[in-house]
Design a protein around this motif. Sequence first.
Motif, PDB file in Angstrom:
ATOM      1  N   THR A  56     106.372  68.535 -31.354  1.00 42.31           N
ATOM      2  CA  THR A  56     107.819  68.479 -31.251  1.00 42.31           C
ATOM      3  C   THR A  56     108.266  67.293 -30.400  1.00 42.31           C
ATOM      4  OG1 THR A  56     107.788  69.919 -29.304  1.00 42.31           O
ATOM      5  CG2 THR A  56     108.001  70.970 -31.441  1.00 42.31           C
ATOM      6  N   ASP A  88     115.034  67.795 -37.186  1.00 44.26           N
ATOM      7  CA  ASP A  88     115.425  69.186 -36.979  1.00 44.26           C
ATOM      8  C   ASP A  88     116.825  69.310 -36.390  1.00 44.26           C
ATOM      9  OD1 ASP A  88     112.892  70.269 -37.822  1.00 44.26           O
ATOM     10  OD2 ASP A  88     112.067  69.502 -35.953  1.00 44.26           O
ATOM     11  N   TYR A 131     115.283  73.905 -32.335  1.00 45.34           N
ATOM     12  CA  TYR A 131     114.779  73.490 -33.638  1.00 45.34           C
ATOM     13  C   TYR A 131     115.253  74.414 -34.753  1.00 45.34           C
ATOM     14  CZ  TYR A 131     111.755  70.321 -31.131  1.00 45.34           C
ATOM     15  OH  TYR A 131     111.297  69.315 -30.328  1.00 45.34           O
ATOM     16  N   LEU A 143     114.010  74.962 -38.008  1.00 43.17           N
ATOM     17  CA  LEU A 143     112.798  74.575 -38.724  1.00 43.17           C
ATOM     18  C   LEU A 143     112.935  74.705 -40.233  1.00 43.17           C
ATOM     19  CD1 LEU A 143     110.172  76.243 -36.379  1.00 43.17           C
ATOM     20  CD2 LEU A 143     110.949  73.884 -36.403  1.00 43.17           C
TER      21      LEU A 143
END
Length: 239
Positions: A8, A67, A190, A192
Amino acid sequence: MRQHLLFTIYGPMQAWGKVAVGEVRPVESRPTRSGLLGLLAASLGIRRGDPVLDALNRECRVAVRQDRPGSLMTDYHTAQVPKESKGRVFSTRRQELVTKLDRDERPNTVISNREYLADAAFTACIWLEGAQECSLEGFRDALKRPRLTPYLGRKSCPAACPFMPEIVEAQDELEAFEVYEPEEYCEDIYKLGNGAIWTEGDHGRFNAFTVRDRVIDHQKRQFGTRFEYHVPPQGAGED
């Protein structure tokens, strides 16, 4: 099946620079290839000029998923720098501005407008082709315990949460993005699985663009071009 390293990328500010001319320092809307490899190099403790950088550039392939797009901001930036002089090396900022200047010398003031991405989040994916010197396991361990300080494009842009690196097996990087799940405490950052993806994996069904972020010379900071494929967000049409 192929192994992929995913991690990340989040920080209050990021600055993945693109070609800059004059006083304007623009940034890309997502991490660049050279920026990601630089982040890996710092985590591994590799400094600029080390020949290992050539192996990173040669063996690594990258993809990035957006994201959280963040927002673009511009900083009116001033900096004082000494005049260039052969044989004069500065070890500290104080030497640059005070102790190593000639008696009547004054530092120059450099003015620039520097762009940043504020509050953006990405997931990066790395895989290897023809690997002889690099290993995904080494990258993963280095991201967990970096030897040098990694930053998100510029030194003024630290990461705001752990990289949470994980190696996953998948058919390709697109499937790897679907498999990867970071720690639960980042779920509010995030979103996703539904962001746009930029990849140098050869996916002929998507639009390809030419980008200039392939490192040619680390010392001179020279960059060449490469092809990058844009995968639209899920449920969106192609650009």
